[in-house]
Design a protein around this motif. Structure first.
Motif, mmCIF file in Angstrom:
data_model
loop_
_atom_site.group_PDB
_atom_site.id
_atom_site.type_symbol
_atom_site.label_atom_id
_atom_site.label_comp_id
_atom_site.label_asym_id
_atom_site.label_seq_id
_atom_site.Cartn_x
_atom_site.Cartn_y
_atom_site.Cartn_z
ATOM 1 N N ALA A 139 0.709 -1.241 0.124
ATOM 2 C CA ALA A 139 -0.022 0.067 -0.078
ATOM 3 C C ALA A 139 0.749 1.270 -0.014
ATOM 4 O O ALA A 139 0.577 2.281 -0.494
ATOM 5 N N GLY A 140 2.062 1.366 0.627
ATOM 6 C CA GLY A 140 3.007 2.351 0.516
ATOM 7 C C GLY A 140 2.222 3.289 1.380
ATOM 8 O O GLY A 140 2.151 4.700 0.805
ATOM 9 N N PRO A 141 1.806 3.359 2.751
ATOM 10 C CA PRO A 141 1.165 4.489 3.332
ATOM 11 C C PRO A 141 2.136 5.641 3.583
ATOM 12 O O PRO A 141 3.416 5.534 3.736
ATOM 13 N N TRP A 142 1.694 6.915 3.848
ATOM 14 C CA TRP A 142 2.339 7.795 4.292
ATOM 15 C C TRP A 142 2.955 7.903 5.547
ATOM 16 O O TRP A 142 4.035 8.181 5.817
ATOM 17 N N ALA A 143 2.321 7.194 6.412
ATOM 18 C CA ALA A 143 2.835 7.108 7.925
ATOM 19 C C ALA A 143 1.809 6.061 8.426
ATOM 20 O O ALA A 143 0.654 5.776 8.032
ATOM 21 N N VAL A 144 2.600 5.301 9.651
ATOM 22 C CA VAL A 144 1.804 4.083 10.201
ATOM 23 C C VAL A 144 2.052 4.625 11.737
ATOM 24 O O VAL A 144 3.071 4.918 12.071
ATOM 25 N N LEU A 145 0.838 4.698 12.622
ATOM 26 C CA LEU A 145 0.849 4.922 13.909
ATOM 27 C C LEU A 145 0.570 3.712 14.740
ATOM 28 O O LEU A 145 -0.353 2.897 14.250
ATOM 29 N N ALA A 146 1.119 3.580 16.000
ATOM 30 C CA ALA A 146 0.840 2.418 16.935
ATOM 31 C C ALA A 146 0.704 3.041 18.172
ATOM 32 O O ALA A 146 1.417 4.013 18.758
ATOM 33 N N ALA A 165 11.908 1.435 7.877
ATOM 34 C CA ALA A 165 11.190 2.799 7.956
ATOM 35 C C ALA A 165 11.728 3.446 9.461
ATOM 36 O O ALA A 165 12.053 2.938 10.269
ATOM 37 N N GLY A 166 11.842 4.843 9.384
ATOM 38 C CA GLY A 166 12.079 5.617 10.482
ATOM 39 C C GLY A 166 10.903 5.503 11.580
ATOM 40 O O GLY A 166 9.747 5.749 11.308
ATOM 41 N N LEU A 167 11.331 5.092 12.857
ATOM 42 C CA LEU A 167 10.362 5.135 13.784
ATOM 43 C C LEU A 167 10.676 5.775 15.070
ATOM 44 O O LEU A 167 11.714 5.953 15.702
ATOM 45 N N ILE A 196 10.618 15.459 15.716
ATOM 46 C CA ILE A 196 11.402 14.205 15.117
ATOM 47 C C ILE A 196 10.906 14.044 13.587
ATOM 48 O O ILE A 196 9.713 13.848 13.726
ATOM 49 N N THR A 197 11.813 13.872 12.643
ATOM 50 C CA THR A 197 11.311 13.605 11.368
ATOM 51 C C THR A 197 11.954 12.416 10.966
ATOM 52 O O THR A 197 13.268 11.923 11.250
ATOM 53 N N ALA A 198 11.381 11.618 9.982
ATOM 54 C CA ALA A 198 11.921 10.427 9.208
ATOM 55 C C ALA A 198 12.398 10.883 7.779
ATOM 56 O O ALA A 198 11.487 11.271 7.141
ATOM 57 N N SER A 199 13.462 10.273 7.147
ATOM 58 C CA SER A 199 13.682 10.526 5.904
ATOM 59 C C SER A 199 13.175 9.169 5.194
ATOM 60 O O SER A 199 13.081 9.390 3.873
ATOM 61 N N SER A 200 12.582 8.233 5.573
ATOM 62 C CA SER A 200 12.240 7.055 4.981
ATOM 63 C C SER A 200 10.802 7.337 4.254
ATOM 64 O O SER A 200 10.050 7.991 4.786
ATOM 65 N N PRO A 201 10.532 6.634 3.325
ATOM 66 C CA PRO A 201 9.333 6.853 2.533
ATOM 67 C C PRO A 201 8.195 6.431 3.408
ATOM 68 O O PRO A 201 6.926 7.164 3.462
#
Length: 370
Positions: A139-146, A165-167, A196-201
């Motif tokens: 699916a290539g989501p923009w972000a995943v939250l948990a 992915a950056g977590l 905090i930001t991540a550079s991963s897709p």
């Protein structure tokens, strides 16, 4: 970074106990500290969850843990706000027991992916992580939250490792900046929050329960799809239990905190206060280390952060390591016989008296007002 500023009134009372209690309750009423005592931490913000999103836009995914509806509503409400800013949509990933499309849709999910395993098999965290990663690869989501629970951290960490992915762990809020997810995370003992930001897709984050606002439910349901999960079989779940639900303090509108100055037999004398306020009992690390309260009740730097409408600190010194956990509380009332303890500087109003006399007087005054 930005400073986490908390302005407290720091009114320390003295004189006859009855006058102190009356004035303290006046302060609580004026600040609205008693208004939502049975509604859950922070209540529900005005305004409904944003409208259903654009299915052709970026996906903001939320991984839901079983039996944590409060956390699910927080995460989905926030995901819907992020999706609205991106012109995207929200996807909830849940096991069948949590897969109520109408309820999750009302909380913010536009699509529901039900993770289904073989009949009679309980999926472990590694199985769910594999399914989340498999779905995200497609699916290539923009972000995943948990959720930032033991289960959520394991699922997110495993999925992030597989996805590269950056977590960000233990986030307390989010923004969108130039199309990227900004996760705000406490730093320097909670005195500041860092971006905090991540550079991963695929960008990932776990979120502390009780720190995000909830919005009024909307009327829309979610479109449901199913994803078959093949258990890896490395871990077989026979049974599971909790000594105390970590949702308890996250959902409480009022929390009464105790330190090592009270022994377990003393907790019975707090029952009237807990009942009149509809409160839950929290504790310092000293208390949980001694086994007097479950560790899920520990508040502070090495425990949990909470954001109740009212926090009542009883006979505890108020050291920084504990009080940092209640920086987001709406109002803080402190009761201590020692006027020089640091808790009064971190409180909005303080009663200087022995808690054994102050608590019954406070209960009587509250009952006459509520």
């Amino acid at each position: 970074m930005r400073v986490h500023e908390v302005n407290r009134e720091s009114v320390v009372l003295d004189g006859p106990l009855e006058d102190q209690v009356r004035t303290a309750v006046d302060v609580l009423v004026r600040r609205g500290a008693l208004a939502g005592r049975a509604e859950g931490a922070g209540g529900v913000l005005g305004g409904a969850v944003p409208r259903p999103g654009n299915p052709a836009g970026p996906a903001v995914a939320v991984v839901l843990e079983a039996d944590r509806p409060h956390v699910a509503q927080e995460l989905l409400s926030t995901a819907a706000e992020l999706a609205e800013e991106l012109d995207g949509h929200v996807v909830a990933l849940a096991e069948p027991g949590e897969a109520a499309a109408s309820r999750l849709g009302a909380w913010g999910a536009d699509e529901l992916v039900v993770l289904t395993g073989p009949p009679g098999v309980v999926l472990g965290a590694d199985d769910v992580a594999g399914a989340v990663a498999e779905w995200a690869e497609q699916a290539g989501p923009w972000a995943v939250l948990a959720p930032s629970t033991a289960w959520g951290r394991e699922v997110a960490a495993r999925a992030a490792a597989r996805l590269g992915a950056g977590l960000t762990g233990d986030a307390v809020g989010f923004d969108v900046d130039d199309g990227r997810l900004v996760a705000w995370k406490p730093a320097f003992g909670g005195q500041v929050v860092a971006a905090i930001t991540a550079s991963s897709p695929v960008q990932m984050a776990t979120v502390r329960p009780g720190m995000l606002p909830r919005r009024e439910a909307r009327e829309d349901g979610a479109v449901t799809t199913r994803l078959a999960v093949t258990p890896r079989g490395r871990v077989k779940v026979l049974d599971h239990a909790r000594d105390d639900d970590t949702n308890t303090l996250a959902e409480a509108a009022v929390v009464v905190g105790v330190g090592g100055g009270l022994v377990p037999d003393d907790y019975l004398h707090l029952r009237g206060l807990l009942d009149v306020l509809g409160a839950q009992l929290g504790a310092t690390r000293k208390v949980t280390d001694r086994g007097w309260q479950p560790h899920a009740r520990q508040i502070g730097l090495t425990g949990r952060s909470i954001a109740p409408n009212l926090y009542v600190a009883i006979a505890l010194s108020g050291k920084f390591n504990h009080m940092v956990g209640v920086r987001s509380a709406g109002t803080i009332l402190a009761i201590n016989a020692d006027r020089d303890v640091p808790v009064f500087a971190a409180a909005d109003v303080g009663i200087t008296a022995d808690w054994r006399a102050a608590v019954p007087a406070l209960v009587a005054e509250l009952r006459s007002r509520l």
